[in-house]
Design a protein around this motif. Structure first.
Motif, PDB file in Angstrom:
ATOM      1  N   GLU A  61       4.649   5.528 -12.343  1.00  0.00           N
ATOM      2  CA  GLU A  61       3.604   5.583 -11.321  1.00  0.00           C
ATOM      3  C   GLU A  61       4.207   5.785  -9.933  1.00  0.00           C
ATOM      4  O   GLU A  61       3.692   6.574  -9.140  1.00  0.00           O
ATOM      5  N   ALA A  62       5.304   5.094  -9.643  1.00  0.00           N
ATOM      6  CA  ALA A  62       5.957   5.255  -8.334  1.00  0.00           C
ATOM      7  C   ALA A  62       6.523   6.665  -8.188  1.00  0.00           C
ATOM      8  O   ALA A  62       6.388   7.290  -7.131  1.00  0.00           O
ATOM      9  N   ARG A  63       7.150   7.185  -9.246  1.00  0.00           N
ATOM     10  CA  ARG A  63       7.717   8.535  -9.170  1.00  0.00           C
ATOM     11  C   ARG A  63       6.626   9.578  -8.945  1.00  0.00           C
ATOM     12  O   ARG A  63       6.792  10.502  -8.146  1.00  0.00           O
ATOM     13  N   LEU A  64       5.492   9.422  -9.613  1.00  0.00           N
ATOM     14  CA  LEU A  64       4.391  10.365  -9.408  1.00  0.00           C
ATOM     15  C   LEU A  64       3.809  10.212  -8.001  1.00  0.00           C
ATOM     16  O   LEU A  64       3.450  11.202  -7.355  1.00  0.00           O
ATOM     17  N   GLY A  65       3.720   8.991  -7.523  1.00  0.00           N
ATOM     18  CA  GLY A  65       3.240   8.757  -6.164  1.00  0.00           C
ATOM     19  C   GLY A  65       4.137   9.423  -5.135  1.00  0.00           C
ATOM     20  O   GLY A  65       3.655  10.044  -4.178  1.00  0.00           O
ATOM     21  N   HIS A  66       5.457   9.327  -5.323  1.00  0.00           N
ATOM     22  CA  HIS A  66       6.404   9.989  -4.409  1.00  0.00           C
ATOM     23  C   HIS A  66       6.241  11.508  -4.481  1.00  0.00           C
ATOM     24  O   HIS A  66       6.329  12.199  -3.466  1.00  0.00           O
ATOM     25  N   MET A  67       5.989  11.999  -5.688  1.00  0.00           N
ATOM     26  CA  MET A  67       5.785  13.436  -5.849  1.00  0.00           C
ATOM     27  C   MET A  67       4.553  13.879  -5.051  1.00  0.00           C
ATOM     28  O   MET A  67       4.578  14.901  -4.358  1.00  0.00           O
ATOM     29  N   VAL A  68       3.474  13.088  -5.112  1.00  0.00           N
ATOM     30  CA  VAL A  68       2.260  13.422  -4.366  1.00  0.00           C
ATOM     31  C   VAL A  68       2.513  13.295  -2.866  1.00  0.00           C
ATOM     32  O   VAL A  68       2.055  14.141  -2.083  1.00  0.00           O
ATOM     33  N   ASP A  69       3.270  12.268  -2.455  1.00  0.00           N
ATOM     34  CA  ASP A  69       3.626  12.131  -1.029  1.00  0.00           C
ATOM     35  C   ASP A  69       4.367  13.375  -0.535  1.00  0.00           C
ATOM     36  O   ASP A  69       4.056  13.911   0.537  1.00  0.00           O
TER      37      ASP A  69
ATOM     38  N   SER B  94      -3.820   4.071   1.205  1.00  0.00           N
ATOM     39  CA  SER B  94      -3.280   3.309   0.073  1.00  0.00           C
ATOM     40  C   SER B  94      -1.752   3.361  -0.005  1.00  0.00           C
ATOM     41  O   SER B  94      -1.167   2.802  -0.936  1.00  0.00           O
ATOM     42  N   ARG B  95      -1.120   3.996   0.956  1.00  0.00           N
ATOM     43  CA  ARG B  95       0.341   4.086   0.960  1.00  0.00           C
ATOM     44  C   ARG B  95       1.014   2.703   0.870  1.00  0.00           C
ATOM     45  O   ARG B  95       1.950   2.522   0.089  1.00  0.00           O
ATOM     46  N   PRO B  96       0.564   1.696   1.629  1.00  0.00           N
ATOM     47  CA  PRO B  96       1.199   0.372   1.509  1.00  0.00           C
ATOM     48  C   PRO B  96       1.074  -0.216   0.101  1.00  0.00           C
ATOM     49  O   PRO B  96       1.963  -0.935  -0.346  1.00  0.00           O
ATOM     50  N   HIS B  97      -0.001   0.102  -0.588  1.00  0.00           N
ATOM     51  CA  HIS B  97      -0.183  -0.408  -1.947  1.00  0.00           C
ATOM     52  C   HIS B  97       0.843   0.215  -2.893  1.00  0.00           C
ATOM     53  O   HIS B  97       1.425  -0.472  -3.735  1.00  0.00           O
ATOM     54  N   ARG B  98       1.062   1.508  -2.744  1.00  0.00           N
ATOM     55  CA  ARG B  98       2.044   2.193  -3.606  1.00  0.00           C
ATOM     56  C   ARG B  98       3.466   1.749  -3.282  1.00  0.00           C
ATOM     57  O   ARG B  98       4.338   1.796  -4.139  1.00  0.00           O
ATOM     58  N   ALA B  99       3.694   1.313  -2.050  1.00  0.00           N
ATOM     59  CA  ALA B  99       5.039   0.874  -1.657  1.00  0.00           C
ATOM     60  C   ALA B  99       5.470  -0.374  -2.419  1.00  0.00           C
ATOM     61  O   ALA B  99       6.658  -0.677  -2.486  1.00  0.00           O
ATOM     62  N   THR B 100       4.521  -1.073  -3.020  1.00  0.00           N
ATOM     63  CA  THR B 100       4.858  -2.288  -3.774  1.00  0.00           C
ATOM     64  C   THR B 100       5.307  -1.979  -5.201  1.00  0.00           C
ATOM     65  O   THR B 100       5.768  -2.869  -5.903  1.00  0.00           O
ATOM     66  N   LEU B 101       5.181  -0.725  -5.625  1.00  0.00           N
ATOM     67  CA  LEU B 101       5.575  -0.353  -6.993  1.00  0.00           C
ATOM     68  C   LEU B 101       7.093  -0.277  -7.106  1.00  0.00           C
ATOM     69  O   LEU B 101       7.771   0.138  -6.167  1.00  0.00           O
ATOM     70  N   ALA B 102       7.588  -0.638  -8.263  1.00  0.00           N
ATOM     71  CA  ALA B 102       9.020  -0.492  -8.521  1.00  0.00           C
ATOM     72  C   ALA B 102       9.358   0.991  -8.536  1.00  0.00           C
ATOM     73  O   ALA B 102       8.679   1.786  -9.190  1.00  0.00           O
ATOM     74  N   ASP B 103      10.399   1.374  -7.798  1.00  0.00           N
ATOM     75  CA  ASP B 103      10.762   2.793  -7.688  1.00  0.00           C
ATOM     76  C   ASP B 103      11.061   3.435  -9.032  1.00  0.00           C
ATOM     77  O   ASP B 103      10.949   4.649  -9.176  1.00  0.00           O
ATOM     78  N   SER B 104      11.438   2.634 -10.007  1.00  0.00           N
ATOM     79  CA  SER B 104      11.798   3.190 -11.306  1.00  0.00           C
ATOM     80  C   SER B 104      10.574   3.458 -12.187  1.00  0.00           C
ATOM     81  O   SER B 104      10.701   4.081 -13.235  1.00  0.00           O
ATOM     82  N   SER B 105       9.391   3.017 -11.762  1.00  0.00           N
ATOM     83  CA  SER B 105       8.209   3.199 -12.603  1.00  0.00           C
ATOM     84  C   SER B 105       7.708   4.644 -12.520  1.00  0.00           C
ATOM     85  O   SER B 105       7.887   5.330 -11.516  1.00  0.00           O
TER      86      SER B 105
END
Length: 183
Positions: A152-160, A139-150
């Protein structure tokens, strides 16, 4: 001439004192109104926050119902196959469930029911599951579509970042890997 000047100064000072006293009396008279307005604003802010939590909970429930239908019906699951048919129907149902677990934790965090540190702990334990890890990579490509400022994106980066640390760690004590974030 000097006495006239002095009397005007005395009159000016007296007028200033009277004006200041009048302003103080006016403010004192309006204080209960200002206090009531402040109280009303605080109440409205709390009501808005409560409504936001209700909306998130409602959306989470709808999300779960949709995913449940897809997990139960392979034909509906095909609609949510964002992996270009590269995963089996069984794996797709597992990915949908992994998504539901992650989205549930994300919603709890958004509602304020789970701190960022608790979310980190949830992610650290979920990343111990090979199916969840596989879902996370897929699902990494799906998360890449999120705005970095959101959020959800920040939490996704934290999990990455946590996943990278877990893979690099040369310890079996996974529960100590990674530095929990501050709030």
């Amino acid at each position: 001439m000097g006495t006239r000047n002095l009397s005007f100064r005395g009159l000016g000072a007296s007028a200033g004192i009277v004006l200041a006293a009048g302003a103080a009396v006016a403010m004192a008279a309006r204080w209960p109104t200002l206090d009531a307005l402040r109280t009303r604003i605080e109440h409205l802010e709390k009501a808005a926050q409560s409504q936001r939590r209700t909306n998130i909970a409602h959306q989470q429930r709808l999300h779960w119902e949709l995913l449940s239908k897809a997990m139960d019906d392979p034909e509906l699951a095909e609609v949510l196959d964002a992996y270009d048919g590269t995963v089996s129907p069984r794996k797709l149902r597992q990915f949908l469930f992994a998504n539901a677990l992650y989205t549930n934790a994300l919603s709890y965090h958004r509602m304020g029911n789970m701190s960022r540190e608790e979310f980190f702990g949830f992610a650290r334990s979920m990343l111990q599951n090979p199916v969840f890890r596989e879902y996370w990579y897929a699902s990494r490509p799906h998360r890449a579509t999120l705005a970095d400022s959101s959020e959800e994106a920040r939490l996704g980066h934290m999990v990455d970042d946590l996943l990278a640390q877990l893979e690099e760690a040369d310890t079996d004590e996974w529960w100590v890997v990674g530095e929990p974030p501050g709030e």
